[in-house]
Design a protein around this motif. Structure first.
Motif, PDB file in Angstrom:
ATOM      1  N   PRO A   1      39.333   3.668  38.002  1.00 16.18           N
ATOM      2  CA  PRO A   1      38.790   2.883  36.890  1.00 16.18           C
ATOM      3  C   PRO A   1      37.335   3.240  36.580  1.00 16.18           C
ATOM      4  O   PRO A   1      36.626   3.797  37.423  1.00 16.18           O
ATOM      5  N   PHE A   2      36.916   2.930  35.365  1.00 18.89           N
ATOM      6  CA  PHE A   2      35.516   3.071  34.976  1.00 18.89           C
ATOM      7  C   PHE A   2      34.675   2.214  35.917  1.00 18.89           C
ATOM      8  O   PHE A   2      35.028   1.083  36.218  1.00 18.89           O
ATOM      9  N   THR A   3      33.574   2.771  36.391  1.00 21.04           N
ATOM     10  CA  THR A   3      32.645   2.054  37.259  1.00 21.04           C
ATOM     11  C   THR A   3      31.275   2.054  36.600  1.00 21.04           C
ATOM     12  O   THR A   3      30.710   3.126  36.372  1.00 21.04           O
ATOM     13  N   PRO A   4      30.733   0.882  36.273  1.00 23.28           N
ATOM     14  CA  PRO A   4      29.398   0.859  35.662  1.00 23.28           C
ATOM     15  C   PRO A   4      28.357   1.427  36.620  1.00 23.28           C
ATOM     16  O   PRO A   4      28.363   1.125  37.807  1.00 23.28           O
ATOM     17  N   LEU A   5      27.486   2.276  36.090  1.00 23.94           N
ATOM     18  CA  LEU A   5      26.405   2.852  36.880  1.00 23.94           C
ATOM     19  C   LEU A   5      25.091   2.175  36.522  1.00 23.94           C
ATOM     20  O   LEU A   5      24.931   1.614  35.436  1.00 23.94           O
ATOM     21  N   ASN A   6      24.133   2.261  37.428  1.00 23.42           N
ATOM     22  CA  ASN A   6      22.769   1.784  37.182  1.00 23.42           C
ATOM     23  C   ASN A   6      21.956   2.968  36.686  1.00 23.42           C
ATOM     24  O   ASN A   6      21.760   3.937  37.409  1.00 23.42           O
TER      25      ASN A   6
ATOM     26  N   THR B   1      28.440   1.280  26.448  1.00 25.12           N
ATOM     27  CA  THR B   1      29.469   2.008  27.180  1.00 25.12           C
ATOM     28  C   THR B   1      29.912   1.245  28.430  1.00 25.12           C
ATOM     29  O   THR B   1      30.958   1.535  28.991  1.00 25.12           O
ATOM     30  N   GLY B   2      29.112   0.291  28.880  1.00 27.21           N
ATOM     31  CA  GLY B   2      29.461  -0.509  30.049  1.00 27.21           C
ATOM     32  C   GLY B   2      28.578  -0.302  31.258  1.00 27.21           C
ATOM     33  O   GLY B   2      28.770  -0.932  32.294  1.00 27.21           O
TER      34      GLY B   2
END
Length: 180
Positions: free
Chosen positions: A8-13, A41-42
């Motif tokens: 799955p998409f994982t939000p990055l910092n 983009t999330g």
């Protein structure tokens, strides 16, 4: 035959740095574009700064982000041209553990379709440093849009066949690194 596993998409910092001798928060359309777009983009905007085009100020800010446990990616806009003050590549290259040659190559290829031979004056670069991916792009908003078109999928754990998420600190492995 086993089904391919989806990640799955994982939000990055992500931190954004604008390098400019003339811009401030009200005129920084490039940094603003990157900050807004990464959030849409999330991903998480962890920090945003504007600093003068000074090698040592750039290194200090980015070194702190690289050393931080919170920042996984850095987007830098500005300072990649050939004017006397443009020094982003000179500031960043010594910080990189590995240079991502393909970013600059692909950026100039895509940019050629947009601005023709003027793209040879772009010194867009990227690299990995302490589990942080750093992308350096020109200061125009158009160039940031072009760069984001390349960067976005590489910051998405679900992008196949591979992406940079698995190379970043506090991230899961998403790329078969044995290929080279």
């Amino acid at each position: 035959m086993a089904a391919k596993q989806t990640v799955p998409f994982t939000p990055l910092n992500i931190a954004v740095l604008t390098v400019s001798d003339t811009r401030d928060e009200t005129t920084d359309t490039s940094g603003g574009y990157l900050a807004d777009t990464l959030k849409q983009t999330g991903h998480h905007l962890i920090d945003k700064k504007i600093i003068k085009d000074d090698i040592y100020q750039m290194r200090a800010v980015v070194s702190n982000w690289i050393a931080s446990t919170d920042v996984q990616a850095v987007l830098i806009t500005g300072g990649t041209g050939f004017t006397k003050r443009d020094s982003t590549p000179e500031a960043m290259l010594p910080l990189f553990d590995k240079v991502v040659d393909g970013f600059g190559e692909l950026f100039r290829h895509v940019s050629y379709q947009e601005i023709g031979t003027s793209t040879i004056q772009s010194r867009a670069v990227a690299g990995l440093a302490n589990g942080t991916i750093v992308f350096c792009m020109p200061g125009s908003t158009g160039a940031c849009k072009t760069a984001w078109g390349i960067i976005e999928s590489q910051l998405d754990a679900s992008h196949r066949p591979c992406n940079f998420v698995g190379q970043l600190k506090s991230a899961v492995d998403t790329c078969n690194t044995s290929r080279g």
